[in-house]
Design a protein around this motif. Structure first.
Motif, PDB file in Angstrom:
ATOM      1  N   MET A   1       0.891  -1.312   0.079  1.00 37.28           N
ATOM      2  CA  MET A   1      -0.245   0.114  -0.025  1.00 37.28           C
ATOM      3  C   MET A   1       0.984   1.461   0.056  1.00 37.28           C
ATOM      4  O   MET A   1       1.883   1.442   0.831  1.00 37.28           O
ATOM      5  CB  MET A   1      -0.843   0.004   1.178  1.00 37.28           C
ATOM      6  N   THR A   2       0.614   2.288  -0.788  1.00 37.26           N
ATOM      7  CA  THR A   2       1.429   3.509  -0.996  1.00 37.26           C
ATOM      8  C   THR A   2       0.901   4.267   0.148  1.00 37.26           C
ATOM      9  O   THR A   2       0.048   4.202   0.524  1.00 37.26           O
ATOM     10  CB  THR A   2       1.388   3.986  -2.236  1.00 37.26           C
ATOM     11  N   GLN A   4      -0.196   7.359  -0.830  1.00 39.20           N
ATOM     12  CA  GLN A   4      -1.131   7.931  -1.227  1.00 39.20           C
ATOM     13  C   GLN A   4      -2.472   7.021  -0.955  1.00 39.20           C
ATOM     14  O   GLN A   4      -3.454   7.615  -0.557  1.00 39.20           O
ATOM     15  CB  GLN A   4      -1.028   8.085  -2.608  1.00 39.20           C
ATOM     16  N   GLN A   5      -2.303   5.834  -1.104  1.00 41.05           N
ATOM     17  CA  GLN A   5      -3.627   4.962  -0.876  1.00 41.05           C
ATOM     18  C   GLN A   5      -3.858   4.948   0.416  1.00 41.05           C
ATOM     19  O   GLN A   5      -5.092   4.865   0.831  1.00 41.05           O
ATOM     20  CB  GLN A   5      -3.150   3.677  -1.406  1.00 41.05           C
ATOM     21  N   LEU A   6      -2.924   5.028   1.531  1.00 38.26           N
ATOM     22  CA  LEU A   6      -3.273   4.976   2.915  1.00 38.26           C
ATOM     23  C   LEU A   6      -4.023   6.084   3.330  1.00 38.26           C
ATOM     24  O   LEU A   6      -4.699   6.234   3.941  1.00 38.26           O
ATOM     25  CB  LEU A   6      -1.931   4.699   3.666  1.00 38.26           C
ATOM     26  N   GLU A   8      -5.904   8.268   1.333  1.00 43.92           N
ATOM     27  CA  GLU A   8      -7.006   8.372   0.884  1.00 43.92           C
ATOM     28  C   GLU A   8      -7.941   7.539   1.621  1.00 43.92           C
ATOM     29  O   GLU A   8      -8.961   7.674   1.775  1.00 43.92           O
ATOM     30  CB  GLU A   8      -6.903   7.936  -0.586  1.00 43.92           C
ATOM     31  N   SER A   9      -7.587   6.387   2.041  1.00 41.11           N
ATOM     32  CA  SER A   9      -8.191   5.279   2.973  1.00 41.11           C
ATOM     33  C   SER A   9      -8.592   5.809   4.347  1.00 41.11           C
ATOM     34  O   SER A   9      -9.806   5.746   4.617  1.00 41.11           O
ATOM     35  CB  SER A   9      -7.740   3.993   3.138  1.00 41.11           C
TER      36      SER A   9
END
Length: 99
Positions: A1-2, A4-6, A8-9
């Protein structure tokens, strides 16, 4: 998980995740809970390897948190890119098992 993804989550900007990783900002208990949920792990995952407070020496945690060298080491560790950091962690784990 990047990052950025974290971010956003969890509903924050990725720069905030970077600040958490480098130790520039502290992670609140509620944010840690959110991050654990986003990563689909239990909150205890972030404390893996730490002794329980009732099993540790009374001043062990306080001594570590008050040690500037230890805090500098942690900040430096989290400034290393994740893939290299994982390899460094595994190396440290192997070396500590040998000692």
């Amino acid at each position: 998980m990047t990052q950025q993804q974290l971010a956003e989550s969890v509903g924050i900007k990725f720069q905030q995740i970077q600040k958490y990783e480098t130790g520039a900002n502290r992670v609140s208990a509620s944010r840690l809970w959110d991050i654990a949920g986003a990563m689909d792990v239990d909150v205890s995952f972030f404390f893996d390897g730490l002794e329980r407070a009732d099993a540790a020496a009374p001043s062990a945690a306080g001594d570590l948190l008050g040690d500037k060298e230890a805090l500098d080491l942690v900040r430096s560790y989290y400034s290393i890119p994740e893939n290299q950091r994982r390899r460094l962690f595994e190396l440290a784990r192997v070396l500590s098992d040998v000692a």
